[in-house]
Design an enzyme around this catalytic site. Sequence first.
Site, PDB file in Angstrom:
ATOM      1  N   TYR A  28      -3.157   5.750  -1.218  1.00 17.72           N
ATOM      2  CA  TYR A  28      -2.184   4.755  -1.679  1.00 17.72           C
ATOM      3  C   TYR A  28      -2.732   3.986  -2.874  1.00 17.72           C
ATOM      4  O   TYR A  28      -2.057   3.810  -3.896  1.00 17.72           O
ATOM      5  CB  TYR A  28      -1.887   3.809  -0.512  1.00 17.72           C
ATOM      6  N   SER A  66       0.199  -3.049  -6.837  1.00 25.13           N
ATOM      7  CA  SER A  66      -0.516  -3.571  -5.671  1.00 25.13           C
ATOM      8  C   SER A  66      -1.954  -3.920  -6.013  1.00 25.13           C
ATOM      9  O   SER A  66      -2.565  -3.299  -6.892  1.00 25.13           O
ATOM     10  CB  SER A  66      -0.520  -2.531  -4.553  1.00 25.13           C
TER      11      SER A  66
END
Lengths: 441, 240
Positions: free
Chosen positions: B145, B132
């Site tokens: 995250y 990501s």
Amino acid sequence: MKLSGWGRYPCVEVVPEQPRTDTEICAHLACATSLIARGNGRSYGDAALNETCVLDMRRMSRLVAFDEGSGFMVCEAGVLLSDLVALFVPRGWFVPVTPGTRFVTIGGMVAADVHGKNHHVAGSFGDHVYWLDLMLADGGVMRCSSEENVGLFNATLGGMGLTGVILRVAFAMQRIETDLMAQRLLKAATLDEAMDLFESNDASTYSVAWIDCLASGGRLGRSLVTLGEHLPRSALPPTREGRPFADVPRQRLALPVSSPAWVMNQRSVAAFNALYYARGRPGERIVSLVSYFYPLDAIGGWNRLYGRNGFVQYQFVLPKSASREGLRAILDRVAAAGAGSFLAVLKLFGTVRSRAGSLSFPREGYTLALDFPVSAGTFKLLEQLDAIVAAFGGRLYLAKDARSGAAMLAGYDQLDAFRALRERLDPVRHLSSLLSRRLGL
Amino acid sequence: MLVVGGTSDMGRAIAHRHAAAGGALILTARDTARMEPDAQDIRLRYRTEVTVVGFDLLALETHAGLLDGLPALPDIVVCVAGLLGDHTVSRGDPIAAKLVMETNYVAPALLLGLVANRFEARGRGVIVGISSVAGERGRASNYVYGSAKAGFTAFLSGLRARLSRTSVRVVTIKPGFVATRMTAGLKLPPVLTAQPEEVGAAVAAAIRRHKDVVYVRSIWQPIMTIIRHMPETMFKRIKY
């Protein structure tokens, strides 16, 4: 986000939910006070709009079963027709009935009980549905067919998503031998000629006419009538010898921004129509299936042509016996108003089969589809057209409609049965859309 | 192709893309019954072989068993598993934060590490990790995250370096925002937000063109370059 139908009028502010499973749909039904399912947003008006909750069904897009021998297909409601065309045409299978765009979902095709250029021989899409699974307002799932839950089945075909959320549909695909079409173009100088051509060519599988709705007087109703047949393998042209399925659909062009509303004015449309009519050469040619059925899909976002305010499509059907007189009255009115409709499509529907849904649009007679930019003048004209359609006992296509009043539903002879079923299954109108509220369904 | 996390929207899109090109698939899922309708959909659409295998990525002791239990070692392994979590919860609840860290970093990295060893022994294979842009710098609003994705990105980068002289390739995909179940309800800028199908196409293209690191929408490349180079004194003050 702003959500609208294909005509971009009206708009509501809502963020659609994207369920992936039956369980998720059930959860939305339990917590939203009011909701409507939506497919790929190709109905023109307010049928798939609700400011409280909209279920975008496009993630419910799994094929469930397909029988290569018989063409028996089961798929989820959010499967796109364009996917079926891309995947199954090369294998020799096509849908039995297709609307004029392939960017619709199967659930939407059932909810609007769509028709195609072959209505006079094949009926509407609902005539090819074996059964469907429907989630009712209370979350219960019902299998409906012409044998079980028949009332619910009939109300769901053409029921605009108001009987429940369509989950899965079982229907018959039709065999095709090639991905080509044999097309025959006929020219009609007048409305009467066009209608005669429809009636003398009722053995053709596909027939439709483009009509110049700005022509008046002696040219009123001049048209190009197109007939079509699936090309048999034996008639393959030499260039395609031994390759019955080789069409690669072209890249889509997209209209990225709205064109200014003035682009579509009486003069530009009249000029286009005159040119289009003049250039139409009678005769036969072979065209690809995709370009035959979906000419407008080649221009992505053609709905932006009418400018920011959007447009409304007006499609009605008149009983066959009243069609000549009624069509003339309507075309006179449109030509007199000088309201140019870029798309004007005429078609003769065949006799409705016993299975036709309670709110299914097609009935025997002539149907005409027109579109107009949204404006005060358009709405006034359409009210005048409503009066003519009603006087001749016709009805409007709900999947196109964005503005008519409840009185126009009088053309649907099974309306009371539909309303009674709604009252029984969903008295609080849990399933509702802007359309259902506008029309009191 | 083995897809770990095949029930996700991205996993589904990657699988469809591969199957459309005629490739066979093995899809893992914790709940195989939930996976089966998606598998059947792919079989019917593309007439290709699809096998569903029950697998819990977080059960680290089962990783070797998954790989050794397959009829053959796949040519391509894609790990799509991920968990965004609720950052306000992750911030205060170590158990919740640990789940985010394990799902995005520990478990995927360890599994792909085992895959890499087997690919190396065989002499070829492609590993695709869906990481990501959130892993490039810790943001106030999702650093739990983000840090896990940072770890995963670094792990993939290290694997790629280790295997650079072999025929085993390692691809890192950074999707940016994607309109999936994971991001449903978040307000995402449309220009920066890819559809899952774009991720599927990006994975296929990255494999075909021998890419190392890929942003699904190229607009993320300049954006992340700026963000990476911003001085910390400035970065810590901006809200994004």
